[in-house]
Design a protein around this motif. Structure first.
Motif, PDB file in Angstrom:
ATOM      1  N   ALA A  11     -40.442 -21.415  27.933  1.00  0.00           N
ATOM      2  CA  ALA A  11     -39.173 -20.784  28.279  1.00  0.00           C
ATOM      3  C   ALA A  11     -38.184 -21.802  28.836  1.00  0.00           C
ATOM      4  O   ALA A  11     -36.969 -21.605  28.754  1.00  0.00           O
ATOM      5  CB  ALA A  11     -39.407 -19.669  29.294  1.00  0.00           C
ATOM      6  N   ALA A  12     -38.691 -22.878  29.414  1.00  0.00           N
ATOM      7  CA  ALA A  12     -37.841 -23.949  29.949  1.00  0.00           C
ATOM      8  C   ALA A  12     -38.466 -25.286  29.610  1.00  0.00           C
ATOM      9  O   ALA A  12     -39.691 -25.447  29.708  1.00  0.00           O
ATOM     10  CB  ALA A  12     -37.681 -23.804  31.459  1.00  0.00           C
ATOM     11  N   LEU A  13     -37.634 -26.248  29.211  1.00  0.00           N
ATOM     12  CA  LEU A  13     -38.111 -27.603  28.944  1.00  0.00           C
ATOM     13  C   LEU A  13     -38.086 -28.388  30.243  1.00  0.00           C
ATOM     14  O   LEU A  13     -37.018 -28.630  30.811  1.00  0.00           O
ATOM     15  CB  LEU A  13     -37.232 -28.285  27.896  1.00  0.00           C
ATOM     16  CG  LEU A  13     -37.631 -29.721  27.531  1.00  0.00           C
ATOM     17  CD1 LEU A  13     -39.040 -29.765  26.945  1.00  0.00           C
ATOM     18  CD2 LEU A  13     -36.622 -30.317  26.540  1.00  0.00           C
ATOM     19  N   ARG A  14     -39.269 -28.777  30.734  1.00  0.00           N
ATOM     20  CA  ARG A  14     -39.382 -29.442  32.026  1.00  0.00           C
ATOM     21  C   ARG A  14     -39.495 -30.955  31.901  1.00  0.00           C
ATOM     22  O   ARG A  14     -38.954 -31.690  32.723  1.00  0.00           O
ATOM     23  CB  ARG A  14     -40.610 -28.911  32.782  1.00  0.00           C
ATOM     24  CG  ARG A  14     -40.628 -27.413  32.981  1.00  0.00           C
ATOM     25  CD  ARG A  14     -39.517 -26.947  33.878  1.00  0.00           C
ATOM     26  NE  ARG A  14     -39.618 -25.510  34.159  1.00  0.00           N
ATOM     27  CZ  ARG A  14     -38.762 -24.843  34.897  1.00  0.00           C
ATOM     28  NH1 ARG A  14     -37.713 -25.472  35.418  1.00  0.00           N
ATOM     29  NH2 ARG A  14     -38.904 -23.552  35.089  1.00  0.00           N
ATOM     30  N   ASN A  15     -40.215 -31.421  30.910  1.00  0.00           N
ATOM     31  CA  ASN A  15     -40.359 -32.865  30.727  1.00  0.00           C
ATOM     32  C   ASN A  15     -40.706 -33.169  29.276  1.00  0.00           C
ATOM     33  O   ASN A  15     -41.094 -32.276  28.509  1.00  0.00           O
ATOM     34  CB  ASN A  15     -41.406 -33.457  31.680  1.00  0.00           C
ATOM     35  CG  ASN A  15     -42.785 -32.845  31.491  1.00  0.00           C
ATOM     36  OD1 ASN A  15     -43.325 -32.772  30.398  1.00  0.00           O
ATOM     37  ND2 ASN A  15     -43.384 -32.381  32.593  1.00  0.00           N
ATOM     38  N   GLN A  16     -40.558 -34.442  28.922  1.00  0.00           N
ATOM     39  CA  GLN A  16     -40.839 -34.852  27.541  1.00  0.00           C
ATOM     40  C   GLN A  16     -41.226 -36.324  27.524  1.00  0.00           C
ATOM     41  O   GLN A  16     -40.579 -37.147  28.160  1.00  0.00           O
ATOM     42  CB  GLN A  16     -39.617 -34.626  26.657  1.00  0.00           C
ATOM     43  CG  GLN A  16     -39.846 -34.921  25.177  1.00  0.00           C
ATOM     44  CD  GLN A  16     -38.595 -34.740  24.349  1.00  0.00           C
ATOM     45  OE1 GLN A  16     -37.568 -35.342  24.630  1.00  0.00           O
ATOM     46  NE2 GLN A  16     -38.671 -33.880  23.333  1.00  0.00           N
ATOM     47  N   LEU A  17     -42.303 -36.619  26.817  1.00  0.00           N
ATOM     48  CA  LEU A  17     -42.729 -37.990  26.549  1.00  0.00           C
ATOM     49  C   LEU A  17     -42.638 -38.227  25.050  1.00  0.00           C
ATOM     50  O   LEU A  17     -43.174 -37.442  24.264  1.00  0.00           O
ATOM     51  CB  LEU A  17     -44.168 -38.221  27.024  1.00  0.00           C
ATOM     52  CG  LEU A  17     -44.809 -39.556  26.616  1.00  0.00           C
ATOM     53  CD1 LEU A  17     -44.163 -40.716  27.368  1.00  0.00           C
ATOM     54  CD2 LEU A  17     -46.318 -39.532  26.856  1.00  0.00           C
ATOM     55  N   VAL A  18     -41.959 -39.297  24.655  1.00  0.00           N
ATOM     56  CA  VAL A  18     -41.838 -39.639  23.229  1.00  0.00           C
ATOM     57  C   VAL A  18     -42.386 -41.049  23.023  1.00  0.00           C
ATOM     58  O   VAL A  18     -41.982 -41.988  23.715  1.00  0.00           O
ATOM     59  CB  VAL A  18     -40.378 -39.565  22.750  1.00  0.00           C
ATOM     60  CG1 VAL A  18     -40.272 -40.032  21.295  1.00  0.00           C
ATOM     61  CG2 VAL A  18     -39.842 -38.149  22.882  1.00  0.00           C
ATOM     62  N   CYS A 232     -38.856 -38.399  30.214  1.00  0.00           N
ATOM     63  CA  CYS A 232     -37.774 -37.831  31.005  1.00  0.00           C
ATOM     64  C   CYS A 232     -38.223 -36.524  31.644  1.00  0.00           C
ATOM     65  O   CYS A 232     -39.064 -35.806  31.092  1.00  0.00           O
ATOM     66  CB  CYS A 232     -36.520 -37.598  30.155  1.00  0.00           C
ATOM     67  SG  CYS A 232     -36.659 -36.289  28.930  1.00  0.00           S
ATOM     68  N   GLU A 233     -37.674 -36.251  32.811  1.00  0.00           N
ATOM     69  CA  GLU A 233     -37.874 -34.981  33.497  1.00  0.00           C
ATOM     70  C   GLU A 233     -36.539 -34.249  33.517  1.00  0.00           C
ATOM     71  O   GLU A 233     -35.514 -34.826  33.874  1.00  0.00           O
ATOM     72  CB  GLU A 233     -38.389 -35.209  34.915  1.00  0.00           C
ATOM     73  CG  GLU A 233     -39.797 -35.778  34.955  1.00  0.00           C
ATOM     74  CD  GLU A 233     -40.321 -35.926  36.378  1.00  0.00           C
ATOM     75  OE1 GLU A 233     -39.512 -35.800  37.325  1.00  0.00           O
ATOM     76  OE2 GLU A 233     -41.532 -36.156  36.535  1.00  0.00           O
ATOM     77  N   ILE A 234     -36.562 -32.988  33.133  1.00  0.00           N
ATOM     78  CA  ILE A 234     -35.337 -32.188  33.069  1.00  0.00           C
ATOM     79  C   ILE A 234     -35.205 -31.470  34.414  1.00  0.00           C
ATOM     80  O   ILE A 234     -35.643 -30.328  34.580  1.00  0.00           O
ATOM     81  CB  ILE A 234     -35.371 -31.184  31.906  1.00  0.00           C
ATOM     82  CG1 ILE A 234     -35.902 -31.854  30.639  1.00  0.00           C
ATOM     83  CG2 ILE A 234     -33.995 -30.587  31.675  1.00  0.00           C
ATOM     84  CD1 ILE A 234     -35.127 -33.058  30.205  1.00  0.00           C
ATOM     85  N   ASP A 235     -34.623 -32.169  35.382  1.00  0.00           N
ATOM     86  CA  ASP A 235     -34.573 -31.646  36.741  1.00  0.00           C
ATOM     87  C   ASP A 235     -33.173 -31.682  37.346  1.00  0.00           C
ATOM     88  O   ASP A 235     -33.007 -31.511  38.552  1.00  0.00           O
ATOM     89  CB  ASP A 235     -35.530 -32.432  37.639  1.00  0.00           C
ATOM     90  CG  ASP A 235     -35.275 -33.938  37.592  1.00  0.00           C
ATOM     91  OD1 ASP A 235     -34.309 -34.357  36.919  1.00  0.00           O
ATOM     92  OD2 ASP A 235     -36.042 -34.691  38.216  1.00  0.00           O
ATOM     93  N   SER A 236     -32.156 -31.912  36.511  1.00  0.00           N
ATOM     94  CA  SER A 236     -30.793 -31.965  37.022  1.00  0.00           C
ATOM     95  C   SER A 236     -29.814 -31.692  35.890  1.00  0.00           C
ATOM     96  O   SER A 236     -30.166 -31.756  34.704  1.00  0.00           O
ATOM     97  CB  SER A 236     -30.499 -33.341  37.630  1.00  0.00           C
ATOM     98  OG  SER A 236     -30.461 -34.338  36.614  1.00  0.00           O
ATOM     99  N   VAL A 237     -28.567 -31.413  36.271  1.00  0.00           N
ATOM    100  CA  VAL A 237     -27.521 -31.210  35.277  1.00  0.00           C
ATOM    101  C   VAL A 237     -27.315 -32.480  34.462  1.00  0.00           C
ATOM    102  O   VAL A 237     -27.158 -32.440  33.232  1.00  0.00           O
ATOM    103  CB  VAL A 237     -26.210 -30.784  35.970  1.00  0.00           C
ATOM    104  CG1 VAL A 237     -25.055 -30.763  34.958  1.00  0.00           C
ATOM    105  CG2 VAL A 237     -26.364 -29.427  36.632  1.00  0.00           C
ATOM    106  N   ASP A 238     -27.307 -33.645  35.131  1.00  0.00           N
ATOM    107  CA  ASP A 238     -27.112 -34.910  34.424  1.00  0.00           C
ATOM    108  C   ASP A 238     -28.216 -35.148  33.397  1.00  0.00           C
ATOM    109  O   ASP A 238     -27.958 -35.679  32.304  1.00  0.00           O
ATOM    110  CB  ASP A 238     -27.074 -36.071  35.418  1.00  0.00           C
ATOM    111  CG  ASP A 238     -25.776 -36.103  36.215  1.00  0.00           C
ATOM    112  OD1 ASP A 238     -24.796 -35.482  35.761  1.00  0.00           O
ATOM    113  OD2 ASP A 238     -25.754 -36.745  37.278  1.00  0.00           O
ATOM    114  N   ALA A 239     -29.458 -34.770  33.742  1.00  0.00           N
ATOM    115  CA  ALA A 239     -30.560 -34.950  32.799  1.00  0.00           C
ATOM    116  C   ALA A 239     -30.345 -34.113  31.542  1.00  0.00           C
ATOM    117  O   ALA A 239     -30.620 -34.567  30.424  1.00  0.00           O
ATOM    118  CB  ALA A 239     -31.880 -34.583  33.460  1.00  0.00           C
TER     119      ALA A 239
END
Length: 283
Positions: A11-18, A232-239
Motif C-alpha cells: 500500500a506504501a513504498l517504504r524503501n527500494q534497493l536496485v 533509498c528510503e521513502i521517508d520524506s517529501v524530498d525523497a
C-alpha cells in the motif's frame, strides 16, 4: 515458524534497493525455446526477442537465484524453504481453513504473514506477493555479432556407452563473451532481506553460477559485473520528489560496505533465530 515483524504491505513504498550491471557469459549459454518451429538451422533453438537476439527472461534469473538460496537455507532451517509439495499442503491444510475463519482481510493477511517463510516473504508464494523484481536481461550495447553457435549432440546408450543410431541433434547457444544487461529491485524489504539478497549475489559476482540448459556439459557459466547498488528510503517529501524526478539514480545512495555488513548481520541473526540451536555457530 512465526515472525515477529508486522508486514510491510504494498500500500506504501517504504524503501527500494536496485542492483544493476552486466551479466557476462563466460561459457556458451543456452536458454532454450523448445523445439524449432521455423528454419533456425538447429533442432533446439535459443530463446530470441522480436529482433532475433538472445535474451534471458527475468523469471529464469529469479528462479536460479531463489533455487540456490532455498538449497542453502534448507540445510540449516528446512522450514524456511518449502518445496512445491509442502507449499501445496500448507495451502490446503492451513490457508484454506484460515480463509473461512478470518473475520476480515487484515486478520487473514496477518495470519498468512506469520506462517510465511523467509523465502516466501522475499520471492513470493501462492498467498503472498514477492518483493523481488528481476528484469529480462537484454543484450548489452552493440556487442552482439548477429549469429548463434550451432553445436551437435547425440544420445548415448548407457549400457554400451556408444552413440544411439539416429539420435543425432543440433542445438543453439549464445557464444561465450556475450553480455546481457542485468537489473533487479527489492522493495519494502527488512534489513535481513537486503542482506540475504546482497549475499546471494556474491557467487554470481565470482562467476560460480551456471544458468540455462546443458549445464552438465559446461554451458551456462555466467559472471555478474555489478555496476551500481543504490538504496533509498521513502521517508520524506524530498525523497518522493527525487524518486519521481530522477528515479533511484537521484533518490538513492550507493550501498556502503558498513551498510552491507549491517544488513548481512541482520540476515545471519534472522536465520540463526530460526535454525536449530545445534546448527548455529558463534563464529
Amino acid at each position: 515458524m512465526p515472525h515477529s515483524s508486522e508486514p510491510l504491505s504494498f500500500a506504501a513504498l517504504r524503501n527500494q534497493l536496485v542492483v544493476s550491471g552486466e551479466l557476462l557469459a563466460e561459457t556458451a549459454l543456452r536458454i532454450g525455446a523448445g523445439r524449432a518451429g521455423d528454419a533456425t538451422g538447429a533442432d533446439l533453438p535459443v530463446l530470441r526477442d522480436a529482433l532475433g537476439r538472445p535474451f534471458i527472461p527475468g523469471a529464469s534469473l529469479k528462479g536460479a537465484l531463489r533455487a540456490r538460496l532455498e538449497g542453502l537455507i534448507r540445510a540449516v532451517a528446512p522450514g524456511q524453504a518449502l518445496d512445491l509439495e509442502q507449499i501445496e499442503r500448507r495451502t490446503r491444510e492451513q490457508v484454506r481453513p484460515l480463509r473461512e475463519r478470518a473475520r476480515d482481510d487484515a486478520e487473514l493477511s496477518r495470519a498468512i504473514w506469520q506462517m510465511s517463510t523467509m523465502i516466501d516473504l522475499t520471492f513470493g508464494s501462492p498467498e503472498l506477493a514477492g518483493r523481488l523484481f528481476v528484469k529480462d536481461a537484454q543484450l548489452a550495447g552493440e556487442r552482439w555479432a548477429g549469429r548463434h553457435e550451432v553445436r551437435n549432440g547425440v544420445a548415448i546408450n548407457r549400457d554400451t556407452e556408444t552413440a544411439e543410431e539416429g539420435l543425432l541433434y543440433s542445438y543453439e547457444v549464445a557464444p561465450a563473451g556475450t553480455r546481457f544487461e542485468f537489473e533487479l529491485a527489492l522493495e519494502n524489504a527488512d534489513p535481513w532481506q537486503l542482506g540475504m539478497l546482497l549475499l546471494a549475489l556474491k557467487p554470481w559476482e565470482r562467476g560460480e553460477v551456471a544458468i540455462g540448459g546443458f549445464r552438465s556439459r559446461g554451458l551456462g557459466r555466467v559472471r555478474l559485473l555489478t555496476r551500481a547498488r543504490r538504496y533509498c528510503e521513502i521517508d520524506s517529501v524530498d525523497a518522493i520528489v527525487d524518486l519521481l524526478a530522477g528515479g533511484i539514480a537521484r533518490a538513492g545512495r550507493d550501498v556502503s560496505e558498513q551498510q552491507e555488513r549491517e544488513w548481512i548481520g541482520a540476515f545471519r541473526d534472522r536465520l540463526a533465530g530460526l535454525a536449530p540451536a545445534a546448527e548455529v555457530s558463534d563464529a
